[in-house]
Design a protein around this motif. Sequence first.
Motif, PDB file in Angstrom:
ATOM      1  N   ALA A  36       0.828  -1.201   0.000  1.00 35.10           N
ATOM      2  CA  ALA A  36       0.000   0.000   0.000  1.00 35.10           C
ATOM      3  C   ALA A  36       0.865   1.255   0.000  1.00 35.10           C
ATOM      4  CB  ALA A  36      -0.923  -0.006   1.219  1.00 35.10           C
ATOM      5  N   VAL A  37       1.938   1.257   0.777  1.00 34.96           N
ATOM      6  CA  VAL A  37       2.828   2.413   0.828  1.00 34.96           C
ATOM      7  C   VAL A  37       3.517   2.624  -0.523  1.00 34.96           C
ATOM      8  CG1 VAL A  37       4.931   3.348   1.894  1.00 34.96           C
ATOM      9  CG2 VAL A  37       3.168   2.273   3.318  1.00 34.96           C
ATOM     10  N   GLU A  38       3.891   1.542  -1.172  1.00 36.57           N
ATOM     11  CA  GLU A  38       4.524   1.671  -2.494  1.00 36.57           C
ATOM     12  C   GLU A  38       3.546   2.234  -3.518  1.00 36.57           C
ATOM     13  OE1 GLU A  38       6.079  -2.178  -3.346  1.00 36.57           O
ATOM     14  OE2 GLU A  38       7.640  -2.076  -1.787  1.00 36.57           O
ATOM     15  N   ARG A  39       2.291   1.800  -3.448  1.00 39.84           N
ATOM     16  CA  ARG A  39       1.281   2.385  -4.346  1.00 39.84           C
ATOM     17  C   ARG A  39       1.101   3.871  -4.042  1.00 39.84           C
ATOM     18  NH1 ARG A  39      -1.351  -2.551  -3.119  1.00 39.84           N
ATOM     19  NH2 ARG A  39      -2.645  -1.520  -1.537  1.00 39.84           N
ATOM     20  N   ALA A  40       1.099   4.195  -2.766  1.00 39.06           N
ATOM     21  CA  ALA A  40       0.934   5.587  -2.362  1.00 39.06           C
ATOM     22  C   ALA A  40       2.100   6.444  -2.826  1.00 39.06           C
ATOM     23  CB  ALA A  40       0.797   5.677  -0.837  1.00 39.06           C
ATOM     24  N   ARG A  41       3.279   5.862  -2.897  1.00 34.40           N
ATOM     25  CA  ARG A  41       4.460   6.631  -3.293  1.00 34.40           C
ATOM     26  C   ARG A  41       4.297   7.196  -4.706  1.00 34.40           C
ATOM     27  NH1 ARG A  41       7.509   8.697   0.100  1.00 34.40           N
ATOM     28  NH2 ARG A  41       7.699   6.730   1.230  1.00 34.40           N
ATOM     29  N   SER A  42       3.852   6.374  -5.648  1.00 33.85           N
ATOM     30  CA  SER A  42       3.657   6.886  -7.015  1.00 33.85           C
ATOM     31  C   SER A  42       2.439   7.796  -7.089  1.00 33.85           C
ATOM     32  CB  SER A  42       3.511   5.709  -7.996  1.00 33.85           C
ATOM     33  OG  SER A  42       2.408   4.891  -7.631  1.00 33.85           O
ATOM     34  N   ALA A  43       1.401   7.484  -6.298  1.00 28.68           N
ATOM     35  CA  ALA A  43       0.209   8.342  -6.292  1.00 28.68           C
ATOM     36  C   ALA A  43       0.547   9.714  -5.725  1.00 28.68           C
ATOM     37  CB  ALA A  43      -0.900   7.690  -5.460  1.00 28.68           C
ATOM     38  N   ALA A  44       1.473   9.756  -4.768  1.00 32.76           N
ATOM     39  CA  ALA A  44       1.845  11.025  -4.153  1.00 32.76           C
ATOM     40  C   ALA A  44       2.479  11.970  -5.167  1.00 32.76           C
ATOM     41  CB  ALA A  44       2.805  10.780  -2.990  1.00 32.76           C
ATOM     42  N   GLU A  45       3.244  11.429  -6.098  1.00 33.73           N
ATOM     43  CA  GLU A  45       3.871  12.273  -7.117  1.00 33.73           C
ATOM     44  C   GLU A  45       2.803  12.953  -7.969  1.00 33.73           C
ATOM     45  OE1 GLU A  45       6.639   9.996  -9.370  1.00 33.73           O
ATOM     46  OE2 GLU A  45       7.822   9.376  -7.622  1.00 33.73           O
ATOM     47  N   TRP A  46       1.815  12.179  -8.385  1.00 35.33           N
ATOM     48  CA  TRP A  46       0.727  12.744  -9.188  1.00 35.33           C
ATOM     49  C   TRP A  46      -0.050  13.790  -8.395  1.00 35.33           C
ATOM     50  CZ3 TRP A  46      -4.587  12.223  -8.118  1.00 35.33           C
ATOM     51  CH2 TRP A  46      -5.438  12.732  -9.107  1.00 35.33           C
ATOM     52  N   TRP A  47      -0.357  13.464  -7.131  1.00 34.95           N
ATOM     53  CA  TRP A  47      -1.140  14.356  -6.273  1.00 34.95           C
ATOM     54  C   TRP A  47      -0.400  15.669  -6.047  1.00 34.95           C
ATOM     55  CZ3 TRP A  47      -5.965  14.822  -4.884  1.00 34.95           C
ATOM     56  CH2 TRP A  47      -6.339  15.471  -3.703  1.00 34.95           C
ATOM     57  N   ALA A  48       0.911  15.583  -5.805  1.00 34.45           N
ATOM     58  CA  ALA A  48       1.697  16.799  -5.577  1.00 34.45           C
ATOM     59  C   ALA A  48       1.746  17.671  -6.819  1.00 34.45           C
ATOM     60  CB  ALA A  48       3.117  16.429  -5.131  1.00 34.45           C
ATOM     61  N   GLU A  49       1.847  17.037  -7.981  1.00 28.45           N
ATOM     62  CA  GLU A  49       1.943  17.794  -9.237  1.00 28.45           C
ATOM     63  C   GLU A  49       0.650  18.518  -9.587  1.00 28.45           C
ATOM     64  OE1 GLU A  49       3.187  14.935 -12.093  1.00 28.45           O
ATOM     65  OE2 GLU A  49       5.285  14.887 -11.393  1.00 28.45           O
ATOM     66  N   LEU A  50      -0.450  18.129  -8.968  1.00 27.04           N
ATOM     67  CA  LEU A  50      -1.716  18.833  -9.214  1.00 27.04           C
ATOM     68  C   LEU A  50      -1.658  20.276  -8.722  1.00 27.04           C
ATOM     69  CD1 LEU A  50      -4.412  16.187  -8.188  1.00 27.04           C
ATOM     70  CD2 LEU A  50      -3.865  16.946 -10.506  1.00 27.04           C
ATOM     71  N   GLY A  51      -0.791  20.548  -7.748  1.00 27.65           N
ATOM     72  CA  GLY A  51      -0.709  21.884  -7.170  1.00 27.65           C
ATOM     73  C   GLY A  51      -1.866  22.133  -6.213  1.00 27.65           C
ATOM     74  N   PHE A  52      -1.791  23.278  -5.550  1.00 26.07           N
ATOM     75  CA  PHE A  52      -2.811  23.608  -4.556  1.00 26.07           C
ATOM     76  C   PHE A  52      -4.210  23.678  -5.167  1.00 26.07           C
ATOM     77  CE2 PHE A  52       1.011  25.551  -2.517  1.00 26.07           C
ATOM     78  CZ  PHE A  52       1.009  24.760  -1.383  1.00 26.07           C
ATOM     79  N   ALA A  53      -4.324  24.287  -6.323  1.00 24.33           N
ATOM     80  CA  ALA A  53      -5.645  24.462  -6.943  1.00 24.33           C
ATOM     81  C   ALA A  53      -6.259  23.125  -7.334  1.00 24.33           C
ATOM     82  CB  ALA A  53      -5.536  25.385  -8.152  1.00 24.33           C
ATOM     83  N   GLY A  54      -5.439  22.256  -7.954  1.00 23.93           N
ATOM     84  CA  GLY A  54      -5.958  20.954  -8.365  1.00 23.93           C
ATOM     85  C   GLY A  54      -6.373  20.103  -7.182  1.00 23.93           C
ATOM     86  N   ARG A  55      -5.577  20.142  -6.125  1.00 23.35           N
ATOM     87  CA  ARG A  55      -5.938  19.361  -4.932  1.00 23.35           C
ATOM     88  C   ARG A  55      -7.167  19.946  -4.253  1.00 23.35           C
ATOM     89  NH1 ARG A  55      -0.225  19.514  -4.402  1.00 23.35           N
ATOM     90  NH2 ARG A  55      -0.319  21.131  -2.785  1.00 23.35           N
ATOM     91  N   ALA A  56      -7.231  21.268  -4.182  1.00 23.90           N
ATOM     92  CA  ALA A  56      -8.386  21.902  -3.534  1.00 23.90           C
ATOM     93  C   ALA A  56      -9.680  21.544  -4.256  1.00 23.90           C
ATOM     94  CB  ALA A  56      -8.204  23.417  -3.502  1.00 23.90           C
TER      95      ALA A  56
END
Length: 495
Positions: A36-56
Amino acid sequence: MTTVQAKPETFDSLNPATGEVVGSHPIHRAEDVQAAVERARSAAEWWAELGFAGRAERLQRWKGAVTRRAAQLADVVHVETGKPHADAMLEIILAIDHTAWAAKNAPKVLGPSRRSSGLLMANQAATVEYQPLGVVGVIGPWNYPVFTPMGSIAYALAAGNAVVYKPSEYTPGVGRWLVDSFAEAVPEHPVFQLITGFGDTGAALCRAGVDKIAFTGSAGTGKKIMAACAETLTPVLIEAGGKDALLVDADADLDGAAEAAVWGGISNAGQTCVAIERVYVHENVYDEFVAKVVAITRGVRPGFDDEANIGPITMPSQLDVIRRHITDALARGGRAVVGGADSVGERYVQPTVLVDVPEDAEAVREETFGPTLTIAKVRDMDEAVEKANDSKYGLGGSVFSRARGMELARRLRAGMVSINSVISFTGVPSLPFGGVGDSGFGRIHGPEGLREFGRAKAITRQRFRAPLTLTTFARTKKVDAQVAKLITLLHGKRR
């Protein structure tokens, strides 16, 4: 030859009011947690790249779904904890408000901000920003299975992290609901994942290479979490228990103070980390205050029906703790003006108010986590502050006073204090939540809570070449002398 995969072990979630099975959930092993942590690691890169507006935008989408289906989530909370449906709705409403605040304010709190460069570095532009940690592991409690973990989950997500969440084994269905609803709002990547099980599953999360652990629970378990995380230097945020005190001054609104004491100590059957467990009352108003508390407390009824005020004790082992504290208090000379030793049943505890309890009794020193109150008479508020602060805990507190509220609040050794109310600080998203001593360290909620889930990054940018360049081997003795003279002029004056 076909290999048959063994089915994962499961455990049942039970309704604490009836003993009925609410649902079955897998016991995730260390390898499951690691995956699960390994899956989260790649998902975190995508989530971070969304920026504040995309995440909000996505967090607001999730918040909207939770809001529209809040009654459904409250049903799950109700059957897994036993608390009244209305109380379940209250914690969901607070969680929704906090999620909205975190999503909206993350850019302002975590985004680049300018800092003064100072005279020596006047040619440098200085900024600081908070970058995501990566993957955050959250280990949540059962007493407020939505509001409390969301103080870490929503803020960590808003800060740009992926989250792997391990809920309490008593409320895994609530965790499942939260993760599934997020996946519907954000289907692209497994940004928010669930793992379920017991202590071994939580320990595996601590050792799985996450970038931070946010834990809510007892101080004893918090120490085990820290020990496991120390193996990999994984930072931790610990929100542990409390033994919160309420101070009632001679000029207090006694009706308001009595109502606050009873609700603050007995709501959710006392299973609140910031519950009022100790009350210190000025001798001039002590008798009147106790009479008002007794009258209100006698109207509080436990049960699982729609009219009940409080529910059962969610964790069965806590019944022995509550019984021991009441028995010890009575054995040491305390008196029960409501309830007593026979208040502790097989599932429920009748509200109990104790007076004349010595300060070294278990009911005063240790966290009870049940619907009990101890009320003590003090000669003045100086004595009240001294006794309130004489505790290994330091989470929250409350003061009722017309003239001295702010002064007394500042003197309490606690992370949070409400004046002329109780637990109000939890409903203000911009305020940090956390304690000192055995109540833990670190903060959730507010700007401080967002920063807990970011990594401060300092950046300097040279705007022009300085007349006195310090960072070079070509620096001359003349430059050193000029710098020394400048520092003397700036900082060497006699006061």
